[in-house]
Design a protein around this motif. Structure first.
Motif, PDB file in Angstrom:
ATOM      1  N   LYS A 225      21.802  60.642 -46.187  1.00 60.62           N
ATOM      2  CA  LYS A 225      21.730  61.904 -45.358  1.00 60.62           C
ATOM      3  C   LYS A 225      21.686  63.558 -45.508  1.00 60.62           C
ATOM      4  O   LYS A 225      21.079  63.763 -44.498  1.00 60.62           O
ATOM      5  CB  LYS A 225      23.528  62.091 -44.788  1.00 60.62           C
ATOM      6  CG  LYS A 225      23.839  60.298 -43.851  1.00 60.62           C
ATOM      7  CD  LYS A 225      24.753  59.908 -43.515  1.00 60.62           C
ATOM      8  CE  LYS A 225      25.837  58.970 -43.247  1.00 60.62           C
ATOM      9  NZ  LYS A 225      27.468  58.904 -42.788  1.00 60.62           N
ATOM     10  N   ASP A 229      18.007  64.708 -43.388  1.00 55.65           N
ATOM     11  CA  ASP A 229      18.166  65.919 -42.392  1.00 55.65           C
ATOM     12  C   ASP A 229      17.164  66.684 -42.868  1.00 55.65           C
ATOM     13  O   ASP A 229      17.441  67.378 -43.961  1.00 55.65           O
ATOM     14  CB  ASP A 229      19.382  66.252 -42.245  1.00 55.65           C
ATOM     15  CG  ASP A 229      19.642  67.244 -41.667  1.00 55.65           C
ATOM     16  OD1 ASP A 229      18.915  68.258 -41.139  1.00 55.65           O
ATOM     17  OD2 ASP A 229      20.225  67.406 -40.403  1.00 55.65           O
ATOM     18  N   ARG A 230      15.880  67.207 -42.831  1.00 56.49           N
ATOM     19  CA  ARG A 230      14.868  68.156 -43.093  1.00 56.49           C
ATOM     20  C   ARG A 230      15.546  69.593 -42.781  1.00 56.49           C
ATOM     21  O   ARG A 230      14.643  70.498 -43.757  1.00 56.49           O
ATOM     22  CB  ARG A 230      13.203  67.873 -41.758  1.00 56.49           C
ATOM     23  CG  ARG A 230      12.469  68.799 -42.115  1.00 56.49           C
ATOM     24  CD  ARG A 230      11.842  68.840 -41.089  1.00 56.49           C
ATOM     25  NE  ARG A 230      10.101  69.885 -41.043  1.00 56.49           N
ATOM     26  CZ  ARG A 230       9.752  70.080 -40.589  1.00 56.49           C
ATOM     27  NH1 ARG A 230       9.113  69.667 -39.089  1.00 56.49           N
ATOM     28  NH2 ARG A 230       8.355  70.797 -41.010  1.00 56.49           N
ATOM     29  N   THR A 345      25.340  74.257 -41.256  1.00 54.69           N
ATOM     30  CA  THR A 345      24.511  73.438 -41.326  1.00 54.69           C
ATOM     31  C   THR A 345      24.817  71.911 -41.284  1.00 54.69           C
ATOM     32  O   THR A 345      25.099  70.921 -40.914  1.00 54.69           O
ATOM     33  CB  THR A 345      22.895  73.534 -41.417  1.00 54.69           C
ATOM     34  OG1 THR A 345      22.366  74.659 -41.710  1.00 54.69           O
ATOM     35  CG2 THR A 345      22.030  71.629 -41.131  1.00 54.69           C
TER      36      THR A 345
END
Length: 428
Positions: A225, A229-230, A345
């Motif tokens: 995960k 996520d970039r 984030t």
């Protein structure tokens, strides 16, 4: 019920300062525990290396003992990261300390074979990233997700740098008056004291996530995960890539000191210069720059942090080399802003695993960077190897800066954050 307050412009709001972090009672307990266990680990590393050499007279095994402090980080941080989210943070931290104390207790038993000493060292190193990642995630509960968290992380990072400098000196002096096993015994006390501080100095909080999958599967799922996520992937690589190359001159300090005709005292200066630069810059950035300014300097400073190494092409003498290393160390202060990005984030339910993985990767890339620098120095002069590290590291860092910009790795200007008092703060 806490009062809700809102700051209008983070840019106009000065940083809260390090003193504000120490006003949080739980953080004081975390800080004291961190200081005790860190000094104990550094002293134990030196003492265990000496003990293994005394038992075997093998330089290889003695060096391997020290290297084992880094190598298991990737395995422990990848396979056991799920612990950080699945179980309550205080319980994880205390149990990690107690397991490490048990390992040390076996080390000090006379007659413990060398193979067992190395296995116990591996176990402690495998636990370390889980402990560190869990503590990083727990700081968001203790200090909130805003500026206090960033400054708290900065304090622990500064202590780590300082304790390594002091710990090697303390360990060397200590071994002149006590045996290696006697020095290791002190580590047993530091781990137990850390466990007590965390158990009675921090609050019990529930686990972040309750997964039904097997622990290792859950840990690997967390890693997938993170890298899927970039934005998070770009942030993690911003932590890792410059770090991998910045260790080159430290790894090659001894041969470079010999190359320029400097003595043993010069070697100490070369080893200390980069940590001193990092500590000084991080203290200044944390105390003087606003959260918004710290966020803005992340990408440019990350891209330029390795540029001082390019001057090694001219084979600088001792004075200039020390200055270059201080500047390179100062470039690492961009991580304060990057800490802001990371905590804003990463989803809360993934935070423990993400921080454990990030910590494990940091130690792993440092070890890999040192090994690669040493390998390259077998074929090229040391000053060319450091210059090459600067060139390759800068190019990769600039590519990563571009990717981070395109991926939107910097969080939105307006973010709801909570400070350590429970108040809401709007960062813009």
């Amino acid at each position: 019920m806490s009062t809700t307050t809102r700051a209008t412009e983070t840019e106009a709001t000065p940083p809260q300062g390090y003193a504000a972090v120490f006003r949080v009672r739980e953080f004081r307990a975390v800080f004291a525990a961190h200081l005790l266990s860190l000094l104990g680990v550094v002293v134990a590393e030196i003492a265990l290396t000496v003990l293994v050499y005394e038992l075997t007279k093998s330089p290889l095994l003695s060096a391997l003992t020290f290297a084992l402090g880094m190598l298991p980080y990737l395995v422990g941080g990848t396979l056991f990261a799920g612990v950080a989210d699945r179980y309550p943070a205080r319980r994880v931290l205390v149990v990690c300390d107690l397991i490490c104390a048990a390992c040390v207790a076996v080390m000090i038993v006379p007659g413990t074979p060398v193979a067992a000493l190395l296995a116990l060292r591996i176990m402690i190193a495998a636990i370390a990233p889980v402990f560190t990642g869990t503590r990083m995630a727990a700081l968001t509960d203790i200090l909130g997700e805003g500026d206090l968290y960033v400054l708290g992380r900065s304090i622990l990072r500064i202590v780590s740098q300082s304790a390594q400098l002091a710990g090697f000196g303390v360990g060397g002096v200590l071994l002149t008056v006590v045996s290696p096993r006697g020095a290791i015994t002190l580590t047993l006390g530091t781990f137990l004291a850390s466990a007590l501080l965390l158990r009675f100095g921090t609050k019990a909080r529930p686990a972040r996530a309750h997964g039904g999958a097997a622990l290792m599967r859950e840990s690997l799922s967390g890693a997938r995960k993170v890298f899927a996520d970039r934005r998070i992937r770009a942030q993690v690589l911003l932590f890792w890539v410059p770090t991998m190359f910045v260790v080159a001159p430290e790894a090659l300090a001894a041969p470079y000191a010999e190359h320029i005709g400097a003595g043993p005292a010069a070697l100490g200066l070369l080893m200390c210069a980069m940590p001193v630069g990092h500590i000084a810059a991080e203290v200044w950035v944390g105390a003087r720059l606003s959260p918004r300014t710290r966020s803005r300097i992340v990408l440019p400073v990350a891209g330029a942090s390795l540029l001082p190494f390019l001057a090694y092409a001219a084979e600088p003498g001792l004075g200039l080399s020390v200055l270059l290393l201080v500047l390179a160390g100062a470039g690492g202060a961009y991580v304060l802003g990057l800490d802001q990005w990371f905590v804003a984030t990463v989803p809360e339910e993934l935070r423990g695993r993400a921080m454990t993985l990030m910590t494990a990767g940091l130690m792993t890339v440092q070890g890999a960077g040192m090994a690669l620098a040493g390998l390259a120095a077998e074929f090229w002069p040391v000053h060319q190897v450091v210059t090459g590290a600067g060139v390759i590291g800068t190019l990769l860092s600039l590519l990563l800066v571009r990717e981070a910009h395109r991926a939107g790795a910097r969080p939105a200007e307006r973010t709801e954050l909570r400070d350590g008092t429970g108040h809401d703060v709007t960062a813009r």
